[in-house]
Design a protein around this motif. Sequence first.
Motif, PDB file in Angstrom:
ATOM      1  N   TYR A 153       2.912  14.524   9.230  1.00 10.71           N
ATOM      2  CA  TYR A 153       2.022  13.992   8.208  1.00 10.71           C
ATOM      3  C   TYR A 153       2.724  13.351   7.453  1.00 10.71           C
ATOM      4  CZ  TYR A 153      -0.189  18.614   9.706  1.00 10.71           C
ATOM      5  OH  TYR A 153      -0.761  19.447  10.068  1.00 10.71           O
ATOM      6  N   PHE A 154       3.342  12.134   8.159  1.00  8.71           N
ATOM      7  CA  PHE A 154       4.079  11.142   7.509  1.00  8.71           C
ATOM      8  C   PHE A 154       3.178  10.071   6.746  1.00  8.71           C
ATOM      9  CE2 PHE A 154       7.092  13.067  10.321  1.00  8.71           C
ATOM     10  CZ  PHE A 154       8.389  13.232   9.313  1.00  8.71           C
ATOM     11  N   VAL A 155       3.925   9.454   5.687  1.00 11.25           N
ATOM     12  CA  VAL A 155       3.469   8.151   5.181  1.00 11.25           C
ATOM     13  C   VAL A 155       4.939   7.603   4.552  1.00 11.25           C
ATOM     14  CG1 VAL A 155       3.107   9.131   2.700  1.00 11.25           C
ATOM     15  CG2 VAL A 155       1.931   7.099   3.465  1.00 11.25           C
ATOM     16  N   GLU A 156       4.649   6.202   4.814  1.00  7.38           N
ATOM     17  CA  GLU A 156       6.047   5.423   4.548  1.00  7.38           C
ATOM     18  C   GLU A 156       5.937   5.286   2.942  1.00  7.38           C
ATOM     19  OE1 GLU A 156       5.832   1.802   6.111  1.00  7.38           O
ATOM     20  OE2 GLU A 156       6.169   2.353   8.072  1.00  7.38           O
ATOM     21  N   PRO A 157       7.620   5.371   2.518  1.00  2.00           N
ATOM     22  CA  PRO A 157       7.552   4.911   1.180  1.00  2.00           C
ATOM     23  C   PRO A 157       6.877   4.015   0.517  1.00  2.00           C
ATOM     24  CG  PRO A 157       9.629   5.680   2.064  1.00  2.00           C
ATOM     25  CD  PRO A 157       8.729   5.427   3.192  1.00  2.00           C
ATOM     26  N   THR A 158       6.019   3.852  -0.502  1.00  2.00           N
ATOM     27  CA  THR A 158       5.026   3.103  -0.794  1.00  2.00           C
ATOM     28  C   THR A 158       5.025   2.465  -2.190  1.00  2.00           C
ATOM     29  OG1 THR A 158       3.473   4.076   0.891  1.00  2.00           O
ATOM     30  CG2 THR A 158       2.498   2.618  -0.791  1.00  2.00           C
ATOM     31  N   GLY A 198       2.677   2.137   2.315  1.00  2.00           N
ATOM     32  CA  GLY A 198       1.147   1.993   2.521  1.00  2.00           C
ATOM     33  C   GLY A 198       0.492   2.596   3.895  1.00  2.00           C
ATOM     34  N   LYS A 199       1.269   3.149   4.741  1.00  2.00           N
ATOM     35  CA  LYS A 199       0.759   3.456   5.871  1.00  2.00           C
ATOM     36  C   LYS A 199       1.733   4.514   6.616  1.00  2.00           C
ATOM     37  CE  LYS A 199       3.107  -0.109   8.270  1.00  2.00           C
ATOM     38  NZ  LYS A 199       4.174   0.577   9.004  1.00  2.00           N
ATOM     39  N   VAL A 200       1.031   5.077   7.704  1.00  2.00           N
ATOM     40  CA  VAL A 200       2.092   6.196   8.470  1.00  2.00           C
ATOM     41  C   VAL A 200       3.003   5.170   9.315  1.00  2.00           C
ATOM     42  CG1 VAL A 200      -0.095   7.679   8.686  1.00  2.00           C
ATOM     43  CG2 VAL A 200       0.330   6.087  10.626  1.00  2.00           C
ATOM     44  N   PRO A 201       4.153   6.160   9.308  1.00  2.00           N
ATOM     45  CA  PRO A 201       5.065   5.047  10.305  1.00  2.00           C
ATOM     46  C   PRO A 201       4.789   4.824  11.540  1.00  2.00           C
ATOM     47  CG  PRO A 201       5.700   7.388   9.680  1.00  2.00           C
ATOM     48  CD  PRO A 201       4.589   7.070   9.237  1.00  2.00           C
ATOM     49  N   ASP A 202       5.276   3.914  12.233  1.00  2.00           N
ATOM     50  CA  ASP A 202       4.965   3.428  13.722  1.00  2.00           C
ATOM     51  C   ASP A 202       5.684   4.585  14.643  1.00  2.00           C
ATOM     52  OD1 ASP A 202       3.483   1.313  12.693  1.00  2.00           O
ATOM     53  OD2 ASP A 202       5.117  -0.027  12.403  1.00  2.00           O
TER      54      ASP A 202
END
Length: 493
Positions: A368-373, A356-360
């Motif tokens: 343009y990453f987003v974590e598996p949600t 639900g967010k971009v990785p730290d």
Amino acid sequence: MAEAYKGPTQLMIGGQWVDGVRGQTIDVLNPFNATKITAIAEATEEDVDLAVAVAKAAFPAWAKMAAHDRGALMLKLADAIEARAEEFIALEALDTGHPVMDARRLDVPRTVLCFRYFGGMADKLQGDVLPVDAGFLNYVKREPIGVVGQIVPWNFPLMFTSWKLGPALAAGNTVVMKPSELTPLSTLRIAELALEVGFPPGVLNVVPGYGHTAGARIAEHPDIGKISFTGSTATGRSIVKASAGNLKKLQLELGGKGPNIVFEDANIPMAVGGSAFAIFHNQGQACIAGSRLMLHESIADAFLEKFIGLAKSIRLGDPLSAETELGPLTSKMHLDRVLAYCDVAVEQGGEILCGGKVPDDPALADGYFVEPTIVRAKATDQVSCEEVFGPFVVVTTFKDDEEALAEANNTAYGLGSGLWTNNLTRAHRFADGIHAGMVWINSYKRVHPASPFGGFGESGYGREMGFEAMREYTQPKSVWVNVDAQIPPFYQR
Ligand code: NAD
């Protein structure tokens, strides 16, 4: 990266590399770090007109060429791509963010397979002889349509280029293809190789440009007889309207919201892995993604524990690294769109179970990453109904088969769908009952050039792949011959 890219950057029109008439360019970015890979010439309406004119001029000779000779050229193109597999793997990773692991296992070999399949199909397209009135011979031949316009999206640019070119060229059409403005590089390279292996100039023209200019001109062009489009349902609708002028044939591959149903008798480890592939492969940027995970209530908790554990273990990273399993989304605009859906999910009472967010990780900060949600939401929530097109899956539960089928079909879309069960009767009952163009049983997202690909409802119409695609790119001509007719003639004096 600007120095590293050595491939074509201009428009391919009539066998020549040319700049756009207006001299404009489009920057192509690497989604891993937002740096410029290159700038390509931008096609606008005037360039589409030029491309259509040369495609129209090239059509008669191409259509008359012996089908096996057209097929032989496609087989040579397949060989040329295969021989440059590593180059295409890297190019697709750079341009789209596909991990090289995926491009090596799927994008490139499937592109080669597709050109081979349709190369072999070119001279297998038979007509029919039909039993009509005595004394008459009726035969039906299938003729190419002429110039076809093909509009390619950014999620699988290389593979979709082959899906569209394969049947169109095998059937004897000439092509004006518009890759997405975001990911034009592999299509331009295919055009270059096509010319090298001997495709006549004008048979394949490539005009990268924006949708509202080059794309819209293709949609309305009076000399284009058919359009094959893959992209959003909204754009599909605008193409339907724009195409009305000359009533061109359309084949539309649009959005999806694929139900992926896991029953209580499923092989759970297999279903967990398959469901992760269904939604996380290609960062979820797939029209057939299994984006609605429906779990039988008795196995939901156990399934989710494993599924969340797997999602958290997926390796995000540079698409060019052999270890990477999940790359960046293809554009910043799309990343913002997917993140906005994460907010909407929570606003409507959904619970984000992971991601639900971009990785730290600072190493990924420019991409343009987003974590598996994974989101638990009501079936009526916006995120359960609209296509997110990211590594974003909505989970719901059901209590029995009746509820599962009703829920699976509670969508305006109808593209991909999957179910996991060891009950043969249930499997076939669902295969019959699901309103979708494709059903995978104990599997998800299988595609093959032999098997028709396309959707029901607002997922579009027409089919890519297989013999269906050869029908799409041809039109039947019924020929009547009076051989020895014994029926009384009309108007004989
Ligand atoms: P899009 O439909 O706008 O773009 C797809 C292709 O159509 C691109 O080549 C684009 O240049 C072209 N296009 C855009 N407007 C056009 C017009 N008016 N006339 C002719 N061609 C036009 O998709 P997008 O904006 O790139 O993505 C938005 C959403 O679409 C995604 O989030 C996803 O939901 C969906 N999508 C689906 C697929 C798919 O495989 N079905 C692929 C890409 C995007």
